[in-house]
Design a protein around this motif. Structure first.
Motif, mmCIF file in Angstrom:
data_model
loop_
_atom_site.group_PDB
_atom_site.id
_atom_site.type_symbol
_atom_site.label_atom_id
_atom_site.label_comp_id
_atom_site.label_asym_id
_atom_site.label_seq_id
_atom_site.Cartn_x
_atom_site.Cartn_y
_atom_site.Cartn_z
ATOM 1 N N CYS A 1 -10.571 140.074 68.661
ATOM 2 C CA CYS A 1 -10.154 140.544 67.335
ATOM 3 C C CYS A 1 -8.629 140.577 67.208
ATOM 4 O O CYS A 1 -8.072 140.107 66.207
ATOM 5 N N PHE A 2 -7.950 141.117 68.216
ATOM 6 C CA PHE A 2 -6.500 141.254 68.116
ATOM 7 C C PHE A 2 -5.766 139.931 68.309
ATOM 8 O O PHE A 2 -4.698 139.727 67.726
ATOM 9 N N GLU A 3 -6.335 139.025 69.082
ATOM 10 C CA GLU A 3 -5.725 137.689 69.169
ATOM 11 C C GLU A 3 -5.749 137.015 67.797
ATOM 12 O O GLU A 3 -4.766 136.410 67.377
ATOM 13 N N GLU A 4 -6.864 137.150 67.110
ATOM 14 C CA GLU A 4 -6.989 136.574 65.765
ATOM 15 C C GLU A 4 -6.093 137.313 64.768
ATOM 16 O O GLU A 4 -5.435 136.700 63.929
ATOM 17 N N ALA A 5 -6.042 138.639 64.875
ATOM 18 C CA ALA A 5 -5.231 139.441 63.951
ATOM 19 C C ALA A 5 -3.747 139.129 64.088
ATOM 20 O O ALA A 5 -3.028 139.060 63.085
#
Length: 147
Positions: free
Chosen positions: A28-32
């Motif tokens: 999720c945070f890589e994408e965010a």
């Protein structure tokens, strides 16, 4: 549209961290971060990288950069402290947690400090903690609520 999707990713990532699923949170945070690069996103990403991929040096750099850009947010200090703990650097973690409390009162940081079982300084600083004088003076002062 992208902002709503980014907010959803962040919410899912934080929820995944709280439930202990840092692999999902990492995704999720890589994408965010690709969508919207913010200090908060870097901080959470750093914790996930340290936990899942053991990339401690990179995670520490990310957290420090987040703190440089947003020094008054305790979440960055919480995440950096957790990274330090994962890296086996307990003293640095404690120092970081305490520094974070100077900016914001954070129940999560207080919980981490309690979990670590911090103790107060000995009553007589030049004597060892185990010295009977320190031990019994500490007990007496605690009962009198002076310490």
């Amino acid at each position: 549209m992208a902002t709503t999707y980014n907010e959803e990713l962040i919410a899912r990532g934080i929820s995944a961290i709280k439930s202990g699923n840092t692999a999902e949170a990492l995704n999720c945070f890589e994408e965010a971060v690709k969508i919207h690069s913010t200090p908060a996103n870097w901080s959470y990403l750093a914790f996930c990288l340290a936990r899942e991929r053991r990339q401690f040096d990179y995670a520490i750099r990310l957290c420090r950069e987040a703190i440089t850009r947003d020094p008054h947010s305790s979440i960055h200090y919480l995440n950096l402290g957790k990274v330090y703990l994962l890296a086996g650097r307990k003293d640095d973690a404690i120092r970081t947690f305490r520094q974070g409390l100077l900016y914001e009162g954070s129940p999560a940081i207080i919980g981490e400090l309690k979990r670590l079982g911090l103790r107060k300084q000995p009553v007589i600083g030049f004597l060892r903690r185990e010295n009977p004088l320190n031990k019994y003076l500490g007990i007496a002062l605690k009962k009198l609520r002076l310490c």
